[in-house]
Design a protein around this motif. Sequence first.
Motif, PDB file in Angstrom:
ATOM      1  N   ILE A 141       0.859  -1.172   0.000  1.00 38.64           N
ATOM      2  CA  ILE A 141       0.000   0.000   0.000  1.00 38.64           C
ATOM      3  C   ILE A 141       0.902   1.232   0.000  1.00 38.64           C
ATOM      4  O   ILE A 141       1.908   1.271   0.710  1.00 38.64           O
ATOM      5  CB  ILE A 141      -0.894   0.027   1.249  1.00 38.64           C
ATOM      6  N   GLY A 142       0.549   2.236  -0.790  1.00 36.21           N
ATOM      7  CA  GLY A 142       1.251   3.507  -0.752  1.00 36.21           C
ATOM      8  C   GLY A 142       0.380   4.560  -0.092  1.00 36.21           C
ATOM      9  O   GLY A 142      -0.829   4.590  -0.315  1.00 36.21           O
ATOM     10  N   PHE A 143       0.955   5.407   0.722  1.00 36.45           N
ATOM     11  CA  PHE A 143       0.173   6.463   1.363  1.00 36.45           C
ATOM     12  C   PHE A 143       1.015   7.725   1.509  1.00 36.45           C
ATOM     13  O   PHE A 143       2.251   7.702   1.387  1.00 36.45           O
ATOM     14  CB  PHE A 143      -0.348   6.013   2.729  1.00 36.45           C
ATOM     15  N   ARG A 144       0.323   8.844   1.743  1.00 34.75           N
ATOM     16  CA  ARG A 144       1.001  10.097   2.035  1.00 34.75           C
ATOM     17  C   ARG A 144       0.180  10.864   3.069  1.00 34.75           C
ATOM     18  O   ARG A 144      -1.036  10.678   3.182  1.00 34.75           O
ATOM     19  CB  ARG A 144       1.204  10.930   0.774  1.00 34.75           C
ATOM     20  N   PHE A 145       0.849  11.718   3.833  1.00 34.89           N
ATOM     21  CA  PHE A 145       0.160  12.496   4.857  1.00 34.89           C
ATOM     22  C   PHE A 145       0.941  13.774   5.108  1.00 34.89           C
ATOM     23  O   PHE A 145       2.101  13.920   4.682  1.00 34.89           O
ATOM     24  CB  PHE A 145       0.005  11.685   6.146  1.00 34.89           C
ATOM     25  N   ASN A 146       0.311  14.717   5.801  1.00 38.88           N
ATOM     26  CA  ASN A 146       0.933  16.002   6.078  1.00 38.88           C
ATOM     27  C   ASN A 146       0.494  16.465   7.453  1.00 38.88           C
ATOM     28  O   ASN A 146      -0.687  16.718   7.689  1.00 38.88           O
ATOM     29  CB  ASN A 146       0.528  17.025   5.006  1.00 38.88           C
ATOM     30  N   ASN A 147       1.453  16.555   8.362  1.00 39.83           N
ATOM     31  CA  ASN A 147       1.166  17.029   9.719  1.00 39.83           C
ATOM     32  C   ASN A 147       1.435  18.522   9.888  1.00 39.83           C
ATOM     33  O   ASN A 147       1.364  19.040  10.997  1.00 39.83           O
ATOM     34  CB  ASN A 147       2.007  16.251  10.732  1.00 39.83           C
ATOM     35  N   GLY A 148       1.757  19.198   8.777  1.00 42.14           N
ATOM     36  CA  GLY A 148       2.025  20.621   8.832  1.00 42.14           C
ATOM     37  C   GLY A 148       3.438  20.989   8.444  1.00 42.14           C
ATOM     38  O   GLY A 148       3.722  22.145   8.135  1.00 42.14           O
ATOM     39  N   ALA A 149       4.340  19.994   8.438  1.00 43.24           N
ATOM     40  CA  ALA A 149       5.736  20.242   8.073  1.00 43.24           C
ATOM     41  C   ALA A 149       6.011  19.946   6.607  1.00 43.24           C
ATOM     42  O   ALA A 149       7.118  20.151   6.126  1.00 43.24           O
ATOM     43  CB  ALA A 149       6.666  19.407   8.951  1.00 43.24           C
ATOM     44  N   GLY A 150       5.005  19.452   5.897  1.00 41.92           N
ATOM     45  CA  GLY A 150       5.177  19.071   4.506  1.00 41.92           C
ATOM     46  C   GLY A 150       4.694  17.653   4.262  1.00 41.92           C
ATOM     47  O   GLY A 150       4.438  16.894   5.194  1.00 41.92           O
ATOM     48  N   VAL A 151       4.561  17.292   2.989  1.00 42.40           N
ATOM     49  CA  VAL A 151       4.046  15.976   2.613  1.00 42.40           C
ATOM     50  C   VAL A 151       5.077  14.893   2.931  1.00 42.40           C
ATOM     51  O   VAL A 151       6.269  15.053   2.660  1.00 42.40           O
ATOM     52  CB  VAL A 151       3.694  15.948   1.111  1.00 42.40           C
ATOM     53  N   GLN A 152       4.601  13.811   3.499  1.00 40.73           N
ATOM     54  CA  GLN A 152       5.428  12.641   3.782  1.00 40.73           C
ATOM     55  C   GLN A 152       4.820  11.414   3.120  1.00 40.73           C
ATOM     56  O   GLN A 152       3.591  11.256   3.088  1.00 40.73           O
ATOM     57  CB  GLN A 152       5.536  12.414   5.297  1.00 40.73           C
ATOM     58  N   TYR A 153       5.684  10.547   2.594  1.00 41.78           N
ATOM     59  CA  TYR A 153       5.236   9.343   1.901  1.00 41.78           C
ATOM     60  C   TYR A 153       5.629   8.090   2.686  1.00 41.78           C
ATOM     61  O   TYR A 153       6.622   8.094   3.415  1.00 41.78           O
ATOM     62  CB  TYR A 153       5.848   9.280   0.498  1.00 41.78           C
TER      63      TYR A 153
END
Length: 235
Positions: A141-153
């Motif tokens: 599975i591929g995912f990405r998220f952003n906690n406010g510091a920028g996009v993370q994969y």
Amino acid sequence: MKKLRQNSSFSVSNPRWFAYAAAGAASALGGTQSAEAEIHYSGVINRPFQYEGRSGVFPIAHSARLRFRFFTYTWDFAISGAAVSNRWCAFTTQRYGGREVARLSEGAVISNCSVFVSGTRGFLLNSYGYGQFAKGGSGFIGFRFNNGAGVQYGWARLQSKGHYEAAFKLVDYAWADPGESISAGQTSLARDQAEAIPDQGSLGLLALGGAGLITWRRRRTKTDSESLTRASRSP
């Protein structure tokens, strides 16, 4: 690790070897900040999910979570909890009111996924043999998220039984720091650095700084030795 190939056709004069080595050393010192980036690896989990089984939640960075949920003969996946955005790599078709989670191969660059979607229902597989993960074996599975510091994969490795069984296990997962690329199955940045070492003798090798200078010294010693040998054999 890739096997380094010999490249005998490339030649650079001695003064240029010094210049490239010096530039490489400066680049290495200037890249200290980027070297602090990390890939965060869960380690081997092997958490099983059986038919009619309970849901599972797995932490990532800050409040972000990977979620696996059983709902009416179907296993769903979602990523949630990140402050800005939560998305996963999707397949192009939709079933049961939700888009299918794409099954990626090992080595696939997660950021290259063409469709990232959000939502609480990403269709994984069911007992009727539907879903990208229903055929059995391992997939990512591929995912990405952003906690406010920028996009993370990141990625998560699943191993399913197939044969129309709505059962699988979460083997492991990993995610990269903001701004860093990650491939399915990659557990550290060091592996990328090892595989990215260019052919011996190329200009790219000199970008390693000290290694380039050592290489130049070895070549100079070898060349001087060969010159002396030829001179001693001359009549």
